[in-house]
Enzyme design. Sequence first.
Site, mmCIF file in Angstrom:
data_model
loop_
_atom_site.group_PDB
_atom_site.id
_atom_site.type_symbol
_atom_site.label_atom_id
_atom_site.label_comp_id
_atom_site.label_asym_id
_atom_site.label_seq_id
_atom_site.Cartn_x
_atom_site.Cartn_y
_atom_site.Cartn_z
ATOM 1 N N ARG A 194 0.823 -1.205 0.000
ATOM 2 C CA ARG A 194 0.000 0.000 0.000
ATOM 3 C C ARG A 194 0.860 1.258 0.000
ATOM 4 O O ARG A 194 1.996 1.265 0.493
ATOM 5 C CB ARG A 194 -0.925 0.030 1.226
ATOM 6 C CG ARG A 194 -2.008 -1.035 1.184
ATOM 7 C CD ARG A 194 -2.976 -0.881 2.342
ATOM 8 N NE ARG A 194 -4.023 -1.901 2.299
ATOM 9 C CZ ARG A 194 -5.132 -1.795 1.582
ATOM 10 N NH1 ARG A 194 -5.353 -0.704 0.867
ATOM 11 N NH2 ARG A 194 -6.023 -2.760 1.579
ATOM 12 N N LYS A 244 -10.586 -14.645 -0.487
ATOM 13 C CA LYS A 244 -10.711 -13.617 -1.521
ATOM 14 C C LYS A 244 -9.945 -14.073 -2.771
ATOM 15 O O LYS A 244 -8.749 -14.364 -2.711
ATOM 16 C CB LYS A 244 -10.171 -12.285 -1.008
ATOM 17 C CG LYS A 244 -11.027 -11.692 0.097
ATOM 18 C CD LYS A 244 -10.386 -10.467 0.722
ATOM 19 C CE LYS A 244 -10.497 -9.244 -0.155
ATOM 20 N NZ LYS A 244 -10.037 -8.018 0.574
ATOM 21 N N THR A 274 -16.513 -5.342 -5.498
ATOM 22 C CA THR A 274 -15.690 -4.275 -6.063
ATOM 23 C C THR A 274 -16.398 -3.482 -7.161
ATOM 24 O O THR A 274 -16.781 -4.026 -8.192
ATOM 25 C CB THR A 274 -14.337 -4.789 -6.608
ATOM 26 O OG1 THR A 274 -13.753 -5.722 -5.699
ATOM 27 C CG2 THR A 274 -13.393 -3.616 -6.796
#
Length: 477
Positions: free
Chosen positions: A73, A217, A275
Amino acid sequence: MNKTKIVCTIGPSSSSPQVLADMIRSGMNVARVNFSHGTSDEHRKMIRSIRAVATRLGRTVAILVDLPGPKIRIGRLRLEPTILKRGETITLTTDPASSNLTAIPVDYPDLPSLVTEGTTIYLNDGFLQVKVVRTSEQEVDAKVVIGGPLLSHKGLNLPGVALSIAAVTPEDLAHVDIGLDEGVDTFTISFLERPEDIRILREYAQKRGIKIHIVAKIERAGAVREIDAILAEADAIMIARGDLGVQIPIEDVPGVQKQCILKANRLGVPVITATQMLESMTENILPTRAEVTDVANAILDGSDAVMLSAETATGRYPVETVRMMAKIARSIEAQRTMLKGRSQLEEVLLLTGINRRELTVDDVVSLNVIQAMHALSPRYILTPTRSGRAPRRISRFKPDCWILSFCRDQKVAEFLAFSYGVVPFFVKTDEASWHDRIFDLISDAGLAKTGDLVILTEGSEPDLAGATNSLRIIKFP
Protein backbone atom coordinates in the site's frame (compact mmCIF):
# COMPACT_ATOMS: atom_id res chain seq x y z
CA MET A 1 -37.19 -8.19 0.67
CA ASN A 2 -34.19 -9.23 -1.45
CA LYS A 3 -32.95 -12.83 -1.46
CA THR A 4 -29.48 -11.79 -2.61
CA LYS A 5 -27.53 -10.79 0.48
CA ILE A 6 -25.90 -7.37 0.69
CA VAL A 7 -22.46 -6.91 2.26
CA CYS A 8 -21.67 -3.33 3.27
CA THR A 9 -18.26 -1.95 4.16
CA ILE A 10 -18.48 0.19 7.27
CA GLY A 11 -16.47 3.41 7.39
CA PRO A 12 -16.72 7.10 8.25
CA SER A 13 -19.91 7.54 6.22
CA SER A 14 -21.74 4.65 7.86
CA SER A 15 -20.37 4.30 11.38
CA SER A 16 -23.07 6.20 13.28
CA PRO A 17 -25.80 4.09 14.94
CA GLN A 18 -28.51 5.90 12.98
CA VAL A 19 -26.92 5.23 9.59
CA LEU A 20 -26.19 1.62 10.56
CA ALA A 21 -29.83 1.16 11.55
CA ASP A 22 -31.05 2.70 8.29
CA MET A 23 -28.71 0.46 6.28
CA ILE A 24 -29.94 -2.66 8.10
CA ARG A 25 -33.56 -1.67 7.48
CA SER A 26 -32.71 -1.03 3.82
CA GLY A 27 -31.24 -4.49 3.25
CA MET A 28 -27.75 -4.84 4.75
CA ASN A 29 -27.16 -8.46 5.84
CA VAL A 30 -23.41 -8.42 6.46
CA ALA A 31 -21.27 -5.62 7.89
CA ARG A 32 -17.69 -5.70 6.60
CA VAL A 33 -15.08 -4.16 8.88
CA ASN A 34 -11.95 -3.54 6.83
CA PHE A 35 -8.93 -3.88 9.12
CA SER A 36 -6.70 -2.26 6.48
CA HIS A 37 -7.86 1.07 7.88
CA GLY A 38 -8.27 2.35 11.43
CA THR A 39 -6.91 1.41 14.84
CA SER A 40 -7.59 -1.59 17.04
CA ASP A 41 -9.71 0.51 19.38
CA GLU A 42 -11.73 1.83 16.44
CA HIS A 43 -12.31 -1.71 15.16
CA ARG A 44 -13.50 -2.90 18.57
CA LYS A 45 -15.84 0.05 18.92
CA MET A 46 -17.26 -0.51 15.44
CA ILE A 47 -17.93 -4.22 16.01
CA ARG A 48 -19.73 -3.47 19.28
CA SER A 49 -21.79 -0.72 17.66
CA ILE A 50 -22.90 -2.93 14.75
CA ARG A 51 -23.91 -5.71 17.11
CA ALA A 52 -25.78 -3.35 19.42
CA VAL A 53 -27.78 -1.81 16.56
CA ALA A 54 -28.62 -5.22 15.04
CA THR A 55 -29.75 -6.50 18.44
CA ARG A 56 -31.93 -3.44 18.99
CA LEU A 57 -33.61 -4.00 15.62
CA GLY A 58 -34.01 -7.74 16.20
CA ARG A 59 -32.08 -8.55 13.01
CA THR A 60 -29.43 -11.15 12.25
CA VAL A 61 -26.46 -9.22 10.84
CA ALA A 62 -23.18 -11.04 10.32
CA ILE A 63 -19.91 -9.20 10.94
CA LEU A 64 -17.08 -9.89 8.50
CA VAL A 65 -13.54 -8.94 9.53
CA ASP A 66 -11.54 -8.33 6.35
CA LEU A 67 -7.86 -9.02 7.06
CA PRO A 68 -5.40 -6.83 5.11
CA GLY A 69 -3.06 -9.61 4.07
CA PRO A 70 0.20 -8.87 2.24
CA LYS A 71 -1.12 -6.04 0.10
CA ILE A 72 1.46 -3.40 -0.76
CA ARG A 73 0.00 0.00 0.00
CA ILE A 74 0.86 3.62 -0.43
CA GLY A 75 1.67 5.24 2.92
CA ARG A 76 0.26 8.50 4.22
CA LEU A 77 0.67 11.23 1.64
CA ARG A 78 1.69 14.76 2.59
CA LEU A 79 -0.72 16.15 0.01
CA GLU A 80 -4.18 14.55 -0.19
CA PRO A 81 -4.84 13.75 -2.97
CA THR A 82 -1.53 13.81 -4.80
CA ILE A 83 -2.08 14.36 -8.52
CA LEU A 84 0.12 12.26 -10.80
CA LYS A 85 0.59 13.95 -14.16
CA ARG A 86 1.21 11.94 -17.29
CA GLY A 87 4.85 12.11 -18.41
CA GLU A 88 6.26 13.35 -15.10
CA THR A 89 8.77 11.35 -13.07
CA ILE A 90 7.84 10.49 -9.51
CA THR A 91 9.74 8.83 -6.68
CA LEU A 92 8.41 5.96 -4.58
CA THR A 93 10.29 5.59 -1.30
CA THR A 94 10.37 2.78 1.26
CA ASP A 95 12.28 4.98 3.73
CA PRO A 96 9.82 6.22 6.40
CA ALA A 97 12.35 8.93 7.36
CA SER A 98 12.93 10.14 3.80
CA SER A 99 13.81 13.83 3.51
CA ASN A 100 12.33 13.96 -0.01
CA LEU A 101 9.11 15.86 0.63
CA THR A 102 7.68 15.05 -2.79
CA ALA A 103 8.37 11.28 -2.62
CA ILE A 104 5.43 8.90 -2.34
CA PRO A 105 5.84 6.54 0.64
CA VAL A 106 5.33 2.79 0.14
CA ASP A 107 4.93 0.34 3.03
CA TYR A 108 6.90 -2.54 1.42
CA PRO A 109 10.69 -2.38 2.05
CA ASP A 110 11.53 -4.92 -0.69
CA LEU A 111 9.94 -2.93 -3.51
CA PRO A 112 13.20 -1.58 -5.02
CA SER A 113 14.68 -5.09 -5.23
CA LEU A 114 11.62 -6.55 -6.97
CA VAL A 115 11.43 -4.14 -9.89
CA THR A 116 13.78 -3.20 -12.70
CA GLU A 117 13.85 -0.60 -15.45
CA GLY A 118 10.72 -1.01 -17.57
CA THR A 119 8.59 -2.70 -14.88
CA THR A 120 5.03 -1.35 -14.82
CA ILE A 121 3.66 -0.57 -11.37
CA TYR A 122 -0.13 -0.35 -10.97
CA LEU A 123 -1.67 1.93 -8.34
CA ASN A 124 -5.26 2.17 -7.07
CA ASP A 125 -6.61 -1.01 -8.74
CA GLY A 126 -4.73 -0.20 -11.94
CA PHE A 127 -6.36 3.17 -12.57
CA LEU A 128 -2.91 4.74 -12.27
CA GLN A 129 0.19 3.26 -13.93
CA VAL A 130 3.87 4.19 -13.73
CA LYS A 131 6.90 2.63 -15.46
CA VAL A 132 10.17 2.18 -13.56
CA VAL A 133 13.08 4.33 -14.79
CA ARG A 134 15.71 3.56 -12.15
CA THR A 135 16.03 2.05 -8.67
CA SER A 136 18.23 2.58 -5.63
CA GLU A 137 18.41 0.94 -2.23
CA GLN A 138 15.23 2.58 -0.90
CA GLU A 139 13.77 4.45 -3.86
CA VAL A 140 12.15 3.78 -7.21
CA ASP A 141 11.95 6.51 -9.84
CA ALA A 142 9.12 5.97 -12.31
CA LYS A 143 7.50 7.81 -15.21
CA VAL A 144 3.72 8.33 -15.04
CA VAL A 145 2.00 6.49 -17.90
CA ILE A 146 -1.60 6.94 -16.73
CA GLY A 147 -2.11 9.74 -14.24
CA GLY A 148 -4.79 10.96 -11.91
CA PRO A 149 -5.45 11.54 -8.18
CA LEU A 150 -3.75 9.23 -5.67
CA LEU A 151 -4.95 8.86 -2.07
CA SER A 152 -3.17 7.53 1.00
CA HIS A 153 -3.24 3.77 1.64
CA LYS A 154 -4.28 2.83 -1.89
CA GLY A 155 -2.97 -0.48 -3.22
CA LEU A 156 0.13 -1.07 -5.32
CA ASN A 157 0.21 -4.08 -7.67
CA LEU A 158 3.08 -5.87 -9.40
CA PRO A 159 1.44 -8.47 -11.68
CA GLY A 160 3.65 -11.47 -12.29
CA VAL A 161 6.11 -10.57 -9.53
CA ALA A 162 6.46 -13.16 -6.75
CA LEU A 163 6.20 -11.44 -3.37
CA SER A 164 8.27 -12.74 -0.48
CA ILE A 165 5.45 -12.53 2.06
CA ALA A 166 2.81 -15.05 3.16
CA ALA A 167 -0.92 -14.53 2.65
CA VAL A 168 -1.47 -14.72 6.43
CA THR A 169 0.85 -12.23 8.08
CA PRO A 170 1.67 -11.79 11.79
CA GLU A 171 -0.39 -8.58 11.66
CA ASP A 172 -3.34 -10.59 10.35
CA LEU A 173 -3.11 -12.98 13.29
CA ALA A 174 -3.12 -10.03 15.69
CA HIS A 175 -6.26 -8.77 13.93
CA VAL A 176 -7.83 -12.22 14.28
CA ASP A 177 -7.25 -12.06 18.02
CA ILE A 178 -9.13 -8.74 18.16
CA GLY A 179 -12.04 -10.23 16.23
CA LEU A 180 -12.17 -13.36 18.35
CA ASP A 181 -12.06 -11.30 21.54
CA GLU A 182 -15.10 -9.40 20.25
CA GLY A 183 -17.00 -12.57 19.39
CA VAL A 184 -16.52 -12.36 15.60
CA ASP A 185 -15.95 -15.69 13.87
CA THR A 186 -15.90 -14.82 10.16
CA PHE A 187 -12.71 -13.56 8.52
CA THR A 188 -11.42 -13.03 5.00
CA ILE A 189 -7.98 -14.04 3.79
CA SER A 190 -6.63 -11.56 1.27
CA PHE A 191 -4.25 -12.41 -1.59
CA LEU A 192 -4.08 -16.12 -0.89
CA GLU A 193 -2.86 -18.43 -3.65
CA ARG A 194 -3.04 -21.83 -1.97
CA PRO A 195 -5.41 -23.73 0.33
CA GLU A 196 -2.69 -24.09 2.96
CA ASP A 197 -3.20 -20.43 3.86
CA ILE A 198 -6.77 -21.23 4.89
CA ARG A 199 -5.63 -24.09 7.10
CA ILE A 200 -3.04 -21.86 8.79
CA LEU A 201 -5.73 -19.38 9.84
CA ARG A 202 -8.22 -22.07 10.87
CA GLU A 203 -5.62 -23.88 13.02
CA TYR A 204 -4.62 -20.60 14.68
CA ALA A 205 -8.20 -20.05 15.85
CA GLN A 206 -8.57 -23.70 16.86
CA LYS A 207 -5.65 -23.29 19.25
CA ARG A 208 -7.85 -20.79 21.06
CA GLY A 209 -10.67 -23.32 21.04
CA ILE A 210 -12.75 -21.37 18.51
CA LYS A 211 -14.22 -22.56 15.22
CA ILE A 212 -14.18 -19.84 12.59
CA HIS A 213 -15.61 -19.27 9.11
CA ILE A 214 -13.11 -18.25 6.44
CA VAL A 215 -13.91 -16.29 3.29
CA ALA A 216 -11.19 -16.70 0.65
CA LYS A 217 -10.71 -13.62 -1.52
CA ILE A 218 -10.07 -14.53 -5.14
CA GLU A 219 -7.87 -11.68 -6.32
CA ARG A 220 -4.66 -13.25 -7.62
CA ALA A 221 -3.95 -15.36 -10.68
CA GLY A 222 -2.67 -18.13 -8.41
CA ALA A 223 -6.00 -18.27 -6.58
CA VAL A 224 -7.84 -18.65 -9.89
CA ARG A 225 -5.55 -21.55 -10.83
CA GLU A 226 -6.14 -23.17 -7.42
CA ILE A 227 -9.86 -22.42 -7.18
CA ASP A 228 -10.95 -26.06 -6.80
CA ALA A 229 -8.54 -26.69 -3.90
CA ILE A 230 -9.46 -23.36 -2.29
CA LEU A 231 -13.19 -24.12 -2.51
CA ALA A 232 -12.56 -27.45 -0.78
CA GLU A 233 -11.07 -25.61 2.22
CA ALA A 234 -12.94 -22.29 2.41
CA ASP A 235 -16.34 -21.64 3.97
CA ALA A 236 -17.08 -18.95 1.36
CA ILE A 237 -15.29 -17.06 -1.40
CA MET A 238 -15.23 -13.43 -2.46
CA ILE A 239 -14.48 -12.51 -6.07
CA ALA A 240 -12.51 -9.31 -5.43
CA ARG A 241 -12.49 -7.88 -8.92
CA GLY A 242 -10.38 -4.79 -8.22
CA ASP A 243 -7.03 -6.45 -7.63
CA LEU A 244 -8.07 -9.45 -9.74
CA GLY A 245 -8.47 -7.14 -12.74
CA VAL A 246 -4.83 -6.11 -12.34
CA GLN A 247 -3.45 -9.56 -11.65
CA ILE A 248 -5.11 -11.10 -14.75
CA PRO A 249 -6.11 -9.45 -18.04
CA ILE A 250 -9.09 -7.27 -17.27
CA GLU A 251 -11.06 -8.72 -20.18
CA ASP A 252 -10.81 -12.16 -18.56
CA VAL A 253 -12.49 -11.06 -15.30
CA PRO A 254 -16.14 -11.68 -16.40
CA GLY A 255 -15.40 -15.25 -17.47
CA VAL A 256 -13.43 -15.99 -14.30
CA GLN A 257 -16.30 -14.55 -12.25
CA LYS A 258 -18.82 -16.88 -13.89
CA GLN A 259 -16.59 -19.94 -13.57
CA CYS A 260 -15.83 -19.33 -9.89
CA ILE A 261 -19.50 -18.74 -9.07
CA LEU A 262 -20.62 -21.95 -10.78
CA LYS A 263 -17.95 -24.00 -9.02
CA ALA A 264 -18.91 -22.49 -5.65
CA ASN A 265 -22.64 -23.04 -6.29
CA ARG A 266 -22.06 -26.68 -7.12
CA LEU A 267 -20.41 -27.23 -3.73
CA GLY A 268 -22.89 -25.11 -1.78
CA VAL A 269 -20.15 -22.62 -0.85
CA PRO A 270 -21.49 -19.05 -0.53
CA VAL A 271 -19.94 -16.65 -3.04
CA ILE A 272 -19.71 -12.86 -2.81
CA THR A 273 -19.15 -10.70 -5.88
CA ALA A 274 -17.33 -7.50 -4.94
CA THR A 275 -15.69 -4.28 -6.06
CA GLN A 276 -17.03 -1.21 -7.86
CA MET A 277 -20.56 -2.57 -8.13
CA LEU A 278 -22.22 0.83 -7.65
CA GLU A 279 -19.03 2.89 -7.60
CA SER A 280 -20.58 6.05 -9.06
CA MET A 281 -22.90 6.25 -6.04
CA THR A 282 -19.88 7.17 -3.96
CA GLU A 283 -20.54 10.69 -5.27
CA ASN A 284 -23.91 10.50 -7.04
CA ILE A 285 -27.45 9.73 -5.90
CA LEU A 286 -27.99 7.33 -8.82
CA PRO A 287 -25.78 4.61 -10.35
CA THR A 288 -24.92 4.25 -14.01
CA ARG A 289 -26.96 1.89 -16.18
CA ALA A 290 -23.86 -0.25 -16.67
CA GLU A 291 -23.46 -0.66 -12.89
CA VAL A 292 -27.09 -1.73 -12.50
CA THR A 293 -26.56 -4.29 -15.26
CA ASP A 294 -23.36 -5.52 -13.58
CA VAL A 295 -25.17 -6.14 -10.29
CA ALA A 296 -28.05 -7.89 -12.07
CA ASN A 297 -25.70 -10.13 -14.04
CA ALA A 298 -23.73 -11.04 -10.91
CA ILE A 299 -27.02 -12.15 -9.32
CA LEU A 300 -28.04 -14.12 -12.41
CA ASP A 301 -24.59 -15.75 -12.44
CA GLY A 302 -25.45 -17.22 -9.04
CA SER A 303 -23.90 -14.86 -6.50
CA ASP A 304 -25.17 -15.38 -2.98
CA ALA A 305 -24.16 -11.87 -2.02
CA VAL A 306 -23.03 -8.61 -3.60
CA MET A 307 -20.73 -6.18 -1.84
CA LEU A 308 -20.47 -2.43 -1.46
CA SER A 309 -17.06 -0.96 -0.65
CA ALA A 310 -16.33 2.77 -0.88
CA GLU A 311 -20.00 3.33 -1.67
CA THR A 312 -20.95 2.77 1.97
CA ALA A 313 -17.59 3.30 3.69
CA THR A 314 -16.79 6.81 2.47
CA GLY A 315 -19.55 7.63 -0.01
CA ARG A 316 -22.04 10.46 0.25
CA TYR A 317 -25.13 8.24 0.05
CA PRO A 318 -24.58 5.00 2.00
CA VAL A 319 -28.24 4.35 2.84
CA GLU A 320 -29.48 5.24 -0.63
CA THR A 321 -26.85 2.92 -2.13
CA VAL A 322 -28.06 -0.02 -0.04
CA ARG A 323 -31.64 0.72 -1.05
CA MET A 324 -30.63 0.81 -4.72
CA MET A 325 -28.76 -2.49 -4.41
CA ALA A 326 -31.82 -4.07 -2.79
CA LYS A 327 -34.12 -2.71 -5.52
CA ILE A 328 -31.91 -4.14 -8.26
CA ALA A 329 -31.79 -7.49 -6.47
CA ARG A 330 -35.56 -7.69 -6.02
CA SER A 331 -36.20 -6.78 -9.65
CA ILE A 332 -33.84 -9.34 -11.17
CA GLU A 333 -34.77 -12.08 -8.67
CA ALA A 334 -38.40 -11.78 -9.79
CA GLN A 335 -37.26 -12.33 -13.38
CA ARG A 336 -34.76 -15.13 -12.72
CA THR A 337 -37.02 -18.01 -13.79
CA MET A 338 -38.18 -16.21 -16.91
CA LEU A 339 -34.65 -15.22 -17.92
CA LYS A 340 -32.90 -18.48 -17.16
CA GLY A 341 -35.59 -21.16 -16.99
CA ARG A 342 -34.28 -24.15 -15.09
CA SER A 343 -31.43 -23.39 -12.72
CA GLN A 344 -28.04 -23.68 -14.42
CA LEU A 345 -26.85 -25.69 -11.45
CA GLU A 346 -29.73 -28.15 -11.75
CA GLU A 347 -28.69 -28.69 -15.35
CA VAL A 348 -25.11 -29.36 -14.27
CA LEU A 349 -26.16 -31.86 -11.61
CA LEU A 350 -29.06 -33.52 -13.42
CA LEU A 351 -28.94 -33.06 -17.14
CA THR A 352 -25.39 -32.77 -18.41
CA GLY A 353 -24.07 -36.22 -17.69
CA ILE A 354 -22.39 -35.63 -14.35
CA ASN A 355 -21.11 -38.86 -12.88
CA ARG A 356 -23.98 -39.94 -10.62
CA ARG A 357 -21.52 -41.55 -8.22
CA GLU A 358 -20.47 -38.02 -7.29
CA LEU A 359 -23.95 -37.21 -5.95
CA THR A 360 -24.29 -37.31 -2.16
CA VAL A 361 -27.36 -37.74 0.03
CA ASP A 362 -27.29 -33.95 0.51
CA ASP A 363 -27.36 -33.46 -3.26
CA VAL A 364 -30.31 -35.81 -3.69
CA VAL A 365 -32.34 -34.24 -0.85
CA SER A 366 -31.65 -30.68 -2.01
CA LEU A 367 -32.49 -31.55 -5.62
CA ASN A 368 -35.76 -33.14 -4.51
CA VAL A 369 -36.62 -30.06 -2.48
CA ILE A 370 -36.18 -27.94 -5.61
CA GLN A 371 -38.20 -30.34 -7.76
CA ALA A 372 -41.00 -30.31 -5.17
CA MET A 373 -40.88 -26.52 -5.12
CA HIS A 374 -41.26 -26.36 -8.90
CA ALA A 375 -44.26 -28.72 -8.76
CA LEU A 376 -46.08 -27.38 -5.71
CA SER A 377 -45.10 -23.70 -5.25
CA PRO A 378 -44.91 -23.93 -1.45
CA ARG A 379 -44.99 -20.92 0.84
CA TYR A 380 -41.59 -21.71 2.38
CA ILE A 381 -38.81 -24.25 2.64
CA LEU A 382 -38.18 -24.93 6.33
CA THR A 383 -34.74 -26.21 7.36
CA PRO A 384 -33.94 -26.98 10.99
CA THR A 385 -30.14 -27.17 11.08
CA ARG A 386 -27.21 -27.58 13.42
CA SER A 387 -24.40 -26.85 10.96
CA GLY A 388 -26.10 -24.71 8.31
CA ARG A 389 -25.24 -27.27 5.64
CA ALA A 390 -28.81 -28.19 4.65
CA PRO A 391 -30.00 -24.62 3.92
CA ARG A 392 -26.78 -23.87 2.05
CA ARG A 393 -27.21 -26.96 -0.14
CA ILE A 394 -30.72 -25.82 -1.03
CA SER A 395 -29.76 -22.16 -1.38
CA ARG A 396 -27.20 -22.93 -4.11
CA PHE A 397 -30.09 -23.57 -6.54
CA LYS A 398 -31.38 -20.02 -5.94
CA PRO A 399 -35.00 -21.16 -5.33
CA ASP A 400 -38.01 -18.95 -5.92
CA CYS A 401 -39.33 -19.29 -2.37
CA TRP A 402 -37.68 -18.33 0.89
CA ILE A 403 -35.67 -20.77 2.99
CA LEU A 404 -36.45 -20.31 6.68
CA SER A 405 -33.58 -21.82 8.65
CA PHE A 406 -33.83 -22.58 12.36
CA CYS A 407 -30.53 -22.80 14.24
CA ARG A 408 -29.62 -23.66 17.82
CA ASP A 409 -26.26 -21.89 17.44
CA GLN A 410 -26.18 -18.10 17.03
CA LYS A 411 -22.94 -18.30 15.01
CA VAL A 412 -24.49 -20.76 12.55
CA ALA A 413 -27.42 -18.38 12.12
CA GLU A 414 -25.10 -15.43 11.51
CA PHE A 415 -23.09 -17.22 8.84
CA LEU A 416 -26.31 -18.08 6.98
CA ALA A 417 -26.61 -14.32 6.42
CA PHE A 418 -24.22 -14.95 3.50
CA SER A 419 -26.53 -17.45 1.73
CA TYR A 420 -29.05 -16.51 -0.95
CA GLY A 421 -32.70 -16.59 0.10
CA VAL A 422 -32.02 -17.89 3.62
CA VAL A 423 -33.70 -16.21 6.58
CA PRO A 424 -31.93 -17.50 9.70
CA PHE A 425 -33.67 -17.80 13.07
CA PHE A 426 -31.81 -18.46 16.31
CA VAL A 427 -33.97 -20.88 18.31
CA LYS A 428 -33.28 -21.64 21.95
CA THR A 429 -34.58 -25.18 22.32
CA ASP A 430 -33.32 -28.59 23.35
CA GLU A 431 -36.29 -30.45 21.91
CA ALA A 432 -35.54 -33.47 19.74
CA SER A 433 -38.35 -32.46 17.38
CA TRP A 434 -38.46 -28.83 16.39
CA HIS A 435 -41.80 -28.96 14.57
CA ASP A 436 -44.00 -27.30 17.18
CA ARG A 437 -41.41 -24.65 17.98
CA ILE A 438 -40.90 -23.83 14.29
CA PHE A 439 -44.61 -23.55 13.53
CA ASP A 440 -45.13 -21.39 16.61
CA LEU A 441 -42.37 -19.02 15.47
CA ILE A 442 -43.81 -18.72 11.96
CA SER A 443 -47.31 -18.19 13.31
CA ASP A 444 -46.23 -15.58 15.87
CA ALA A 445 -44.37 -13.68 13.13
CA GLY A 446 -47.41 -13.70 10.86
CA LEU A 447 -45.45 -15.35 8.07
CA ALA A 448 -47.99 -18.03 7.13
CA LYS A 449 -51.66 -18.91 7.49
CA THR A 450 -53.53 -22.16 7.98
CA GLY A 451 -53.48 -24.29 4.85
CA ASP A 452 -50.24 -22.86 3.40
CA LEU A 453 -48.02 -25.55 1.94
CA VAL A 454 -44.45 -25.82 3.25
CA ILE A 455 -41.53 -28.17 2.61
CA LEU A 456 -39.73 -29.35 5.73
CA THR A 457 -36.29 -31.00 5.61
CA GLU A 458 -35.45 -33.46 8.36
CA GLY A 459 -32.75 -35.80 9.57
CA SER A 460 -33.04 -39.26 11.04
CA GLU A 461 -30.61 -38.18 13.76
CA PRO A 462 -31.70 -34.63 14.69
CA ASP A 463 -28.84 -34.10 17.13
CA LEU A 464 -26.19 -34.87 14.50
CA ALA A 465 -24.89 -32.05 12.30
CA GLY A 466 -25.13 -32.78 8.59
CA ALA A 467 -27.69 -35.58 9.03
CA THR A 468 -30.52 -34.14 6.86
CA ASN A 469 -31.70 -37.00 4.67
CA SER A 470 -35.41 -36.53 3.98
CA LEU A 471 -38.16 -34.03 3.31
CA ARG A 472 -41.83 -33.71 4.17
CA ILE A 473 -44.58 -31.71 2.47
CA ILE A 474 -46.89 -30.25 5.11
CA LYS A 475 -49.93 -28.01 5.22
CA PHE A 476 -49.49 -25.27 7.79
CA PRO A 477 -51.73 -26.13 10.78
